[in-house]
Scaffold this motif. Sequence first.
Motif, PDB file in Angstrom:
ATOM      1  N   HIS A  40      43.352  37.664  49.877  1.00 49.45           N
ATOM      2  CA  HIS A  40      42.330  38.161  48.961  1.00 49.45           C
ATOM      3  C   HIS A  40      41.690  37.028  48.177  1.00 49.45           C
ATOM      4  O   HIS A  40      42.300  35.985  47.927  1.00 49.45           O
ATOM      5  CB  HIS A  40      42.939  39.164  47.980  1.00 49.45           C
ATOM      6  CG  HIS A  40      43.516  40.372  48.651  1.00 49.45           C
ATOM      7  ND1 HIS A  40      44.214  41.345  47.973  1.00 49.45           N
ATOM      8  CD2 HIS A  40      43.504  40.769  49.944  1.00 49.45           C
ATOM      9  CE1 HIS A  40      44.606  42.285  48.817  1.00 49.45           C
ATOM     10  NE2 HIS A  40      44.184  41.948  50.018  1.00 49.45           N
ATOM     11  N   GLU A  48      37.534  36.690  42.733  1.00 47.42           N
ATOM     12  CA  GLU A  48      36.494  37.251  41.867  1.00 47.42           C
ATOM     13  C   GLU A  48      36.842  38.692  41.500  1.00 47.42           C
ATOM     14  O   GLU A  48      37.192  39.497  42.372  1.00 47.42           O
ATOM     15  CB  GLU A  48      35.139  37.182  42.573  1.00 47.42           C
ATOM     16  CG  GLU A  48      33.962  37.498  41.668  1.00 47.42           C
ATOM     17  CD  GLU A  48      32.635  37.198  42.342  1.00 47.42           C
ATOM     18  OE1 GLU A  48      31.637  37.866  41.985  1.00 47.42           O
ATOM     19  OE2 GLU A  48      32.581  36.313  43.223  1.00 47.42           O
ATOM     20  N   ALA A  49      36.733  39.033  40.233  1.00 47.87           N
ATOM     21  CA  ALA A  49      37.152  40.358  39.765  1.00 47.87           C
ATOM     22  C   ALA A  49      36.081  41.400  40.047  1.00 47.87           C
ATOM     23  O   ALA A  49      34.877  41.132  39.962  1.00 47.87           O
ATOM     24  CB  ALA A  49      37.454  40.308  38.278  1.00 47.87           C
ATOM     25  N   LEU A  50      36.528  42.610  40.376  1.00 44.69           N
ATOM     26  CA  LEU A  50      35.649  43.757  40.544  1.00 44.69           C
ATOM     27  C   LEU A  50      35.755  44.653  39.316  1.00 44.69           C
ATOM     28  O   LEU A  50      36.856  44.954  38.857  1.00 44.69           O
ATOM     29  CB  LEU A  50      36.046  44.570  41.779  1.00 44.69           C
ATOM     30  CG  LEU A  50      35.530  44.125  43.141  1.00 44.69           C
ATOM     31  CD1 LEU A  50      36.169  44.966  44.239  1.00 44.69           C
ATOM     32  CD2 LEU A  50      34.012  44.242  43.213  1.00 44.69           C
ATOM     33  N   TYR A  58      41.913  48.216  47.048  1.00 42.20           N
ATOM     34  CA  TYR A  58      40.579  48.124  46.446  1.00 42.20           C
ATOM     35  C   TYR A  58      40.024  49.471  45.978  1.00 42.20           C
ATOM     36  O   TYR A  58      38.922  49.531  45.445  1.00 42.20           O
ATOM     37  CB  TYR A  58      39.609  47.471  47.439  1.00 42.20           C
ATOM     38  CG  TYR A  58      39.867  45.995  47.620  1.00 42.20           C
ATOM     39  CD1 TYR A  58      39.226  45.053  46.826  1.00 42.20           C
ATOM     40  CD2 TYR A  58      40.790  45.540  48.558  1.00 42.20           C
ATOM     41  CE1 TYR A  58      39.482  43.693  46.974  1.00 42.20           C
ATOM     42  CE2 TYR A  58      41.067  44.185  48.714  1.00 42.20           C
ATOM     43  CZ  TYR A  58      40.413  43.270  47.918  1.00 42.20           C
ATOM     44  OH  TYR A  58      40.673  41.923  48.063  1.00 42.20           O
ATOM     45  N   GLU A  88      29.500  47.241  42.068  1.00 41.04           N
ATOM     46  CA  GLU A  88      28.952  45.944  42.461  1.00 41.04           C
ATOM     47  C   GLU A  88      28.813  45.809  43.963  1.00 41.04           C
ATOM     48  O   GLU A  88      28.195  44.861  44.449  1.00 41.04           O
ATOM     49  CB  GLU A  88      29.859  44.800  41.965  1.00 41.04           C
ATOM     50  CG  GLU A  88      30.051  44.743  40.471  1.00 41.04           C
ATOM     51  CD  GLU A  88      31.267  45.526  39.997  1.00 41.04           C
ATOM     52  OE1 GLU A  88      31.721  45.261  38.880  1.00 41.04           O
ATOM     53  OE2 GLU A  88      31.773  46.394  40.740  1.00 41.04           O
ATOM     54  N   LYS A 136      36.391  37.673  49.164  1.00 43.87           N
ATOM     55  CA  LYS A 136      35.640  37.277  47.964  1.00 43.87           C
ATOM     56  C   LYS A 136      36.268  37.829  46.685  1.00 43.87           C
ATOM     57  O   LYS A 136      36.310  37.142  45.656  1.00 43.87           O
ATOM     58  CB  LYS A 136      34.192  37.755  48.094  1.00 43.87           C
ATOM     59  CG  LYS A 136      33.303  37.345  46.927  1.00 43.87           C
ATOM     60  CD  LYS A 136      31.851  37.758  47.200  1.00 43.87           C
ATOM     61  CE  LYS A 136      30.941  37.328  46.049  1.00 43.87           C
ATOM     62  NZ  LYS A 136      29.523  37.713  46.310  1.00 43.87           N
ATOM     63  N   TYR A 137      36.759  39.065  46.743  1.00 45.40           N
ATOM     64  CA  TYR A 137      37.189  39.747  45.526  1.00 45.40           C
ATOM     65  C   TYR A 137      38.700  39.979  45.513  1.00 45.40           C
ATOM     66  O   TYR A 137      39.337  40.158  46.560  1.00 45.40           O
ATOM     67  CB  TYR A 137      36.484  41.097  45.395  1.00 45.40           C
ATOM     68  CG  TYR A 137      34.991  40.994  45.224  1.00 45.40           C
ATOM     69  CD1 TYR A 137      34.436  40.761  43.974  1.00 45.40           C
ATOM     70  CD2 TYR A 137      34.134  41.134  46.320  1.00 45.40           C
ATOM     71  CE1 TYR A 137      33.051  40.668  43.809  1.00 45.40           C
ATOM     72  CE2 TYR A 137      32.758  41.041  46.162  1.00 45.40           C
ATOM     73  CZ  TYR A 137      32.220  40.809  44.901  1.00 45.40           C
ATOM     74  OH  TYR A 137      30.862  40.713  44.750  1.00 45.40           O
ATOM     75  N   SER A 138      39.258  40.019  44.315  1.00 44.19           N
ATOM     76  CA  SER A 138      40.655  40.431  44.157  1.00 44.19           C
ATOM     77  C   SER A 138      40.697  41.955  44.076  1.00 44.19           C
ATOM     78  O   SER A 138      39.711  42.603  43.714  1.00 44.19           O
ATOM     79  CB  SER A 138      41.264  39.821  42.890  1.00 44.19           C
ATOM     80  OG  SER A 138      40.568  40.271  41.736  1.00 44.19           O
ATOM     81  N   ASN A 139      41.865  42.530  44.410  1.00 40.18           N
ATOM     82  CA  ASN A 139      41.974  43.986  44.367  1.00 40.18           C
ATOM     83  C   ASN A 139      42.372  44.454  42.968  1.00 40.18           C
ATOM     84  O   ASN A 139      42.485  43.661  42.033  1.00 40.18           O
ATOM     85  CB  ASN A 139      42.947  44.485  45.439  1.00 40.18           C
ATOM     86  CG  ASN A 139      44.373  44.022  45.197  1.00 40.18           C
ATOM     87  OD1 ASN A 139      44.737  43.575  44.100  1.00 40.18           O
ATOM     88  ND2 ASN A 139      45.207  44.118  46.219  1.00 40.18           N
TER      89      ASN A 139
END
Length: 530
Positions: free
Chosen positions: A88, A91-93, A118, A254, A524-527
Amino acid sequence: MIRINQLKLPITHTSSDLIKKIKKTLRLEKQDFQYQIIRQSLDARNKHEKCFSYTVDVKIANEQKIIRRVKSNQISVIKPVKYKFPEHGSEALGHSPVIVGSGPAGLFCAWYLAKEGYRPLLIERGEAADLRQKKVQTFWNTGKLDVESNVQFGEGGAGTFSDGKLNTLVKDPSGRNHEVLNRFVSVGAPVEITYQQKPHLGTDELIGIVQKLRNEIIEMGGTVCFQTKLTDLIFENNHLKAIEVNGEEQIPTEICVLAIGHSARDTFEMLSGKDVPMEPKPFAVGVRIEHPQVLINQAMYGEDFNEALGAAAYKVTHQCSNGRGVYSFCMCPGGYVVNASSEQNRLAVNGMSYQARDSRNANSAMIVTVRPEDFGNEDPLSGIAFQRRLEEGAFQAADGKVPIQLFEDFCQNKKSEKLGSVIPCIKGEYGFANVRALFPVQIGDSIEEGVHAFGRKIPGFDMPDCVLSGIESRTSSPVRIHRNEYFESLKGGIYPCGEGAGYAGGITSAAMDGIKVAEAIAKKYSNFLN
């Protein structure tokens, strides 16, 4: 792991015969081993000595010793490719990613994102598979169309009402193809689909399978909403801020994965208005052609039917004198032609089989490629306009029924008046019409020449009373939504995905593309578990 290629056995063989063949090939006596069938294909070049050819992987001790002892080009030591989801990103979601469309691309994207923590939101404009099935049957029985829940829209996507073919030409060095097939097996598909040359499930199997995948998405933390249609995208500084559904509710997010399918024409129009980069792309149009299944069996197998072989399939192509190519597509052994319309006063057909493939007819699309220069390449939506014109003509040709025509009348460019020996297997009402008159001249000419050419390869293929029906216009998406090497649009947060976006062509390749997009988001994003 030892791989053995080209293990040939009679079509009537048993599993114990295969084990004996493995032992004989590796010169084994009492040594224990495990094996897995990797591929099974039919060799029918000699119709009097048909056989199945197998590729198998054998797990056994002392592999190198066996290789040195046997010394055969038929065997080798291999390291199986096992699919692995990537690490993973960081970047935060702030909100759950939204996946639009529950066809194979959307389902598999949502499944893997849910598994990885996610918490995706999967939205679908149509209904759940069981309710959708009832709506489709009502349409076939009465002609009453629900424009949001039909053969094109609803849980499982357009592939749910198809032959359910699972073969793909996509190269698969990462193991996604087998991952897709194994995922189907895990929710009830027969294990044979993992190794058959041309695996298929059939509509009756697919309906239950997609529902089980949906339930697993929910169990792993995802959310699934039906009758929830994407109607707008809200951007801020050229990056997605929220989506609008059903013309009223805004959902902050996002990320929006566009797995919308090839028939979401109103969604394409909305995207065009939002300046999401798109372009017209080639696709194909034509007719469905029906023959008695026994004719195809005889041509392919040299016999009318053999339970071990099932209903025979074919694949044919021809380069026409006018420079066009005509070819078979989505061939359905023992199948049905279906009214696959999704818009009022427009008519499109497709092919479908059940798991048993036991109807009296074989059908296939006979299609000709059309390119943007054929319908105007200045507008990304020009291919949709071309499809709609053809479908409007088809609807009018037989007063809303599926228009049909005998091949001899197609050649003479005249309306048929009665059937011959081939009785159509069609889901939905049908009526006689001049199907050829619906097409531009070069397409009609190409189909006629192609069918005659195929008659020289498959005896009886150009029989005068085989039945043509139209119009086959939804072979693939007429639009490609641009995406970069990270699977993202220039409009930040938009991830075009699957067949509708122009990146797949069938159930398996669409599912694989869904996995690829899930991987890109995860990289790209962290879960939400970190």
